[in-house]
Design a protein around this motif. Structure first.
Motif, mmCIF file in Angstrom:
data_model
loop_
_atom_site.group_PDB
_atom_site.id
_atom_site.type_symbol
_atom_site.label_atom_id
_atom_site.label_comp_id
_atom_site.label_asym_id
_atom_site.label_seq_id
_atom_site.Cartn_x
_atom_site.Cartn_y
_atom_site.Cartn_z
ATOM 1 N N SER A 163 0.864 -0.962 0.142
ATOM 2 C CA SER A 163 -0.047 0.033 0.010
ATOM 3 C C SER A 163 0.985 1.350 -0.023
ATOM 4 N N SER A 164 1.995 1.099 0.850
ATOM 5 C CA SER A 164 2.840 2.363 0.750
ATOM 6 C C SER A 164 3.524 2.801 -0.688
ATOM 7 N N ARG A 165 3.637 1.598 -1.306
ATOM 8 C CA ARG A 165 4.150 1.633 -2.729
ATOM 9 C C ARG A 165 3.321 2.177 -3.772
ATOM 10 N N ARG A 173 -4.111 -5.857 -13.616
ATOM 11 C CA ARG A 173 -2.667 -5.630 -13.842
ATOM 12 C C ARG A 173 -1.841 -5.848 -12.372
ATOM 13 N N LEU A 174 -0.589 -6.111 -12.700
ATOM 14 C CA LEU A 174 0.325 -5.949 -11.711
ATOM 15 C C LEU A 174 0.897 -4.652 -11.440
ATOM 16 N N SER A 175 1.116 -4.349 -9.929
ATOM 17 C CA SER A 175 2.138 -3.022 -9.817
ATOM 18 C C SER A 175 3.041 -3.585 -8.870
ATOM 19 N N LYS A 176 4.130 -2.659 -8.732
ATOM 20 C CA LYS A 176 5.285 -2.954 -7.839
ATOM 21 C C LYS A 176 4.877 -2.943 -6.351
ATOM 22 N N ALA A 177 5.129 -4.186 -5.514
ATOM 23 C CA ALA A 177 4.987 -3.923 -4.197
ATOM 24 C C ALA A 177 6.374 -4.292 -3.719
ATOM 25 N N LEU A 178 7.366 -2.996 -3.959
ATOM 26 C CA LEU A 178 8.589 -2.959 -3.404
ATOM 27 C C LEU A 178 8.634 -1.895 -2.771
ATOM 28 N N SER A 179 9.214 -1.556 -1.651
ATOM 29 C CA SER A 179 9.300 -0.429 -0.694
ATOM 30 C C SER A 179 10.079 0.594 -1.531
ATOM 31 N N PRO A 180 9.535 1.930 -1.723
ATOM 32 C CA PRO A 180 10.259 2.972 -2.094
ATOM 33 C C PRO A 180 11.587 3.282 -1.674
ATOM 34 N N ALA A 181 11.850 2.814 -0.477
ATOM 35 C CA ALA A 181 13.298 2.970 0.439
ATOM 36 C C ALA A 181 14.457 2.309 -0.493
ATOM 37 N N PHE A 182 13.985 1.304 -1.190
ATOM 38 C CA PHE A 182 14.992 0.481 -1.989
ATOM 39 C C PHE A 182 15.296 1.108 -3.222
ATOM 40 N N ASP A 183 14.242 1.949 -4.178
ATOM 41 C CA ASP A 183 14.482 2.816 -4.858
ATOM 42 C C ASP A 183 15.297 3.951 -4.574
ATOM 43 N N MET A 184 14.952 4.514 -3.570
ATOM 44 C CA MET A 184 15.851 5.729 -3.075
ATOM 45 C C MET A 184 16.942 5.531 -2.433
ATOM 46 N N ARG A 185 17.335 4.148 -2.266
ATOM 47 C CA ARG A 185 18.321 3.695 -1.658
ATOM 48 C C ARG A 185 18.481 4.449 -0.046
#
Length: 663
Positions: free
Chosen positions: A314-316, A591-603
Motif C-alpha cells: 500500500s505504501s508503494r 494488472r500488476l504493480s510493484k510492491a517494493l518499498s520505495p526505500a530501496f528505489d531511493m536507496r
C-alpha cells in the motif's frame, strides 16, 4: 556391533537419518536490527533432548552432562517463557525443533507483536500522538513477539509424522535419563543447517551487496516484496500515468500476505484470506452490474502484498500515485473501503472502523457517513448486522492508514472485531482452515470437498454480497441494479478450499496457465517472500480476478499473448489479456504493480517513512539425526570422522540404519 569401513558417501547414507520436511525460522533485517534464527556455517550439532515440561529445562540449561543440546519441543511448550530461557542459555543450546501439531491448540498463540506495524501507520507524533503506539487499543493482546526476537541458534518446525517418530524413538532408547542415571554414549544427536549470509541490519547487507564486483556477485540479502494485483470496473489508461481528468475512483482493498514464526508456514486464514476472498467474490458479483449499468465512479480493486512488513504494497501504491507512476493519482481517489479480518464475525456482526482524526474535516466526515450508510443499507435482507465502535479509537492496522498518511481521504475498514482482534492466532501457523471452521463431512473426495459449501463460505458470501452492493452505491450506481448483485457461495467455497486446503485442485487448474501449475500444492504459503519473482498468492489472485471480472474472447493464442483483437488491432484498449489454457483467452483490466518499498528505489536503507525489511540469503536448509560415540565426534560429525569411530556405536536401533547390520 557394526563392522564397516567403506567410502564416505556410502557411510553418510547409512549413518544419517535425513529429515524430510523441515521448515526453518530465517533471518530478516530492517533499518535498525536483525531478527530470526540461523546456524553456524557448518550447521549446529547437539545431543537430542525432548523437553517434557518447563520444569525439565534445568537439564538443558544447567545439569545435563552432555551439552550443547538440541531441544525438541511439542507445540504446547513453544511459548515465549521457554524460548527466552533457551535464548538466554544459548551456550548450552544448539538449536530447537518444534513439532507442529495435527490440530490447533486450545490456548491463544500469536508470535507477532501486540501492536502490529506500530511505527509505519498514520498515528504518530505528527498525527494525534495520543492514538499512536496502541495507547488506546492494544490490537493483538495475545501477541508474544517471538517472531521479532533474534536467536543465535537454528529453530525448525517438523510435521508430526515418521521423522518425529524416529526422533522420539532415538531419544527414548539412547538419551533419556532413567531414575536419575546419566545416559552413556552412544547418544542420539541432531545437526541443523540454516546459515544466513546477512548480518546486522538492512543498510549493512545492502552495502555488502553493492561492493561485490566479481563476475558472479555474492548477494547476501534481498528486499521483501512482490506485486500488488489491481483491476478496475472501467478500463483506465495505464500507459499515461498520473492524474486522469474527470476520473473518480472508489478503492476496494484487501491484503494478500501473512506470516508466522516459520518461513514456509503462513496460512493467514482470518488475517488475510477471509478479506481478499470476500473482495474477490464481491468483484465477481459486480461484473454484470458494472458492465450493464456502469456507475458514475470507477471501482478499483486493490490486493496489497507485503502489508505485514510495514505496509510494503500500500505504501508503494500511494508513493506511485504521488509521483505520477500509477494509472491514477490521489486526486482521483474518492474514498476507500478496506476488507480486513472478517472470518470470525460472531453473531453475524461486523464492525465499521473509521479514522477519528480525518473525520474532523467536515467534507471527509460527510463522505464517511455516506459510506457507512451505504454499507448498512446493503446489509438489508442479509444475515449481517453492523455497528461502529462506541468509543473514539484509532483505525486498526490497515492499508488505509498509508493513504491517510498522504492526505485525509474518506474511508472505512470492515473488521470482525470491535476493539482487540477476535483472531487468537494472528500471524501464526494456527490461523488456518481449522480455525475458520472449514471442515467437510467424512469420506469426501477432494473434488467433493472443493464443491461442498461450508458454513464459513455461506457467511462470507453474505459479507461479499453486502460489500458488492455498498461499493456499487458508493460509486453512484443505479438503484434498480442492486437486487441483481449477489455473491456466489460456490465461488466462495472453492476459493476457501483452494487457498486454505489444496491449491492443486481442478478449478484452479482450469483458471491458470499451464506453466504455473508447478506452483500449486497444498495450503498456500502467504509469506511475501523477496522481490525476485511473483509468489503463488499473487499469481493465483491475478488469474482468478481476471476470470471473475473479465470476459472470454474467441481469438488466437498469438493475438491473446500480443494483447490484441486481431493483427490489425493497433489501439491501446487499456485492458490486460490473460491466456489460460490453449485456445482460451480472458480480456480483463487486471494488472500488476510493484510492491517494493520505495526505500530501496531511493536507496534510503534507514528510512523511517517506508519499510526497510530484507531477507537474508542462505545456501542450504536441512536437518539430520545420527548416533555419536563420543563428545569429540559430536563436535565434528563429518562422515570421515564418523567412519573412523563407527565401530564404537551400535547404529542398528535407527530404522534407516538397519542396512549396516552384518556388513
Amino acid at each position: 556391533m557394526v563392522q564397516v569401513c567403506v567410502g564416505g558417501n556410502s557411510v553418510e547414507k547409512k549413518i544419517y537419518v535425513h529429515l524430510n520436511y523441515t521448515v526453518p525460522c530465517v533471518r530478516l533485517l530492517n533499518a535498525t536490527h536483525q531478527i530470526g534464527c540461523q546456524s553456524s556455517l557448518s550447521g549446529n550439532v547437539g545431543v537430542l533432548h525432548v523437553l517434557e515440561s518447563e520444569d525439565n529445562l534445568d537439564w538443558v540449561l544447567k545439569s545435563g552432562p552432555n551439552p550443547p543440546y538440541l531441544v525438541i519441543l511439542e507445540s504446547p511448550l513453544f511459548t515465549r517463557s521457554i524460548m527466552m530461557k533457551l535464548k538466554n542459555g544459548s551456550r548450552r543450546v544448539a538449536g530447537v525443533v518444534v513439532v507442529a501439531p495435527n490440530a490447533n491448540p486450545l490456548e491463544a498463540f500469536s508470535p507477532h507483536t501486540t501492536c502490529p506495524n506500530e511505527n509505519s501507520g498514520v498515528y504518530s507524533e505528527d498525527y494525534d500522538p495520543a492514538l499512536a503506539h496502541c495507547n488506546v487499543t492494544v490490537w493483538n493482546p495475545f501477541g508474544n513477539g517471538l517472531a521479532y526476537e533474534e536467536f543465535d541458534f537454528p529453530i525448525f518446525s517438523l510435521k508430526d509424522d515418521n521423522d518425529t517418530h524416529v526422533i522420539r524413538q532415538c531419544y527414548m532408547e539412547h538419551n533419556r535419563a532413567v531414575n536419575g542415571s546419566t545416559p552413556q554414549y552412544p547418544l542420539c544427536a541432531m545437526q541443523l543447517y540454516s546459515h544466513m549470509s546477512a548480518v546486522t541490519n538492512t543498510a549493512t547487507c545492502m552495502r555488502r551487496n553493492d561492493i561485490d564486483f566479481s563476475i558472479s556477485p555474492e548477494m547476501v540479502c534481498d528486499p521483501l516484496g512482490d506485486y500488488n494485483v489491481w483491476a478496475s470496473t472501467r478500463p483506465i489508461n495505464n500507459t499515461a500515468k498520473g492524474h486522469k481528468m474527470w476520473e473518480s475512483v472508489v478503492i476496494a482493498a484487501a491484503r494478500l500476505d501473512s506470516r508466522s514464526f516459520f518461513f514456509d508456514i503462513a496460512p493467514g486464514a482470518d488475517s488475510g484470506v477471509s478479506g481478499f476472498v470476500t473482495l474477490l467474490a464481491a468483484a465477481h458479483a459486480l461484473r454484470n452490474a458494472t458492465q450493464e449499468a456502469p456507475p458514475n465512479r470507477t471501482i478499483l480493486y486493490a490486493f496489497f502484498q507485503g502489508e505485514t512488513f510495514d505496509y510494503i504494497g500500500s505504501s508503494r501504491m500511494v508513493y506511485d500515485m504521488q509521483n505520477n507512476q500509477f494509472a491514477v493519482d490521489l486526486d482521483n481517489v474518492h474514498s476507500v473501503l478496506e476488507i480486513g479480518q472478517v472470518g470470525l464475525h460472531t453473531e453475524s456482526k461486523l464492525w465499521l472502523h473509521s479514522d477519528p482524526v480525518s473525520r474532523k474535516n467536515s467534507s471527509v466526515l460527510f463522505q464517511v457517513r455516506k459510506l457507512i450508510e451505504n454499507l448498512q443499507s446493503a446489509a438489508g435482507g442479509l444475515n449481517i448486522s453492523m455497528d461502529e465502535p462506541s468509543v473514539s479509537q484509532p483505525l486498526p492496522p490497515s492499508s488505509f492508514q498509508r493513504f491517510l498518511r498522504a492526505r485525509p481521504i474518506p474511508g472505512v475498514v470492515l473488521e470482525d472485531h470491535q476493539s482487540a482482534f477476535s483472531n487468537r492466532f494472528y500471524e501464526s501457523m494456527y490461523d488456518n482452515a481449522e480455525y475458520l471452521n472449514i471442515s467437510y463431512p467424512p469420506n469426501m473426495t477432494p473434488e467433493e470437498q472443493l464443491e461442498f459449501v461450508t458454513d464459513t463460505a455461506k457467511a462470507l458470501t453474505e459479507v461479499a454480497t453486502m460489500v458488492a452492493k455498498a461499493l456499487y452505491m458508493q460509486a453512484g450506481g443505479s438503484e434498480p441494479q442492486l437486487s441483481s448483485i449477489k455473491a456466489d457461495a460456490q465461488i466462495v467455497t472453492r476459493l476457501l478450499y483452494g487457498f486454505l486446503v489444496r491449491s492443486n485442485n481442478s478449478w484452479f487448474q482450469q483458471l491458470i496457465p499451464s506453466d504455473l501449475m508447478s506452483h500449486l500444492g497444498k495450503p498456500t504459503n502467504f509469506y511475501v517472500g523477496v522481490t525476485q519473482q511473483s509468489s503463488e498468492p499473487t499469481l493465483l489472485v491475478q488469474h482468478l480476478l481476471a476470470n471473475l471480472t473479465g470476459s472470454t474472447v474467441n481469438i488466437t493464442q498469438e493475438n491473446c499473448q500480443n494483447q490484441r483483437e486481431d493483427e490489425n488491432d493497433k489501439e491501446n484498449k487499456h485492458v490486460g489479456w490473460h491466456t489460460q489454457r490453449e485456445g482460451f483467452c480472458i480480456r480483463s483490466t487486471v494488472r500488476l504493480s510493484k510492491a517494493l518499498s520505495p526505500a530501496f528505489d531511493m536507496r534510503e536503507y534507514t528510512s523511517k517513512d517506508y519499510s526497510t525489511w530484507t531477507e537474508s540469503r542462505w545456501k542450504s536448509i536441512k536437518g539430520r539425526i545420527f548416533l555419536v560415540a563420543s563428545h569429540d565426534l559430536e563436535v565434528n560429525p563429518s562422515p570421515h570422522r564418523v567412519k573412523d569411530n563407527i565401530c564404537k556405536a551400535d547404529l542398528t536401533h535407527l530404522p534407516s540404519c538397519n542396512g549396516l547390520k552384518g556388513e
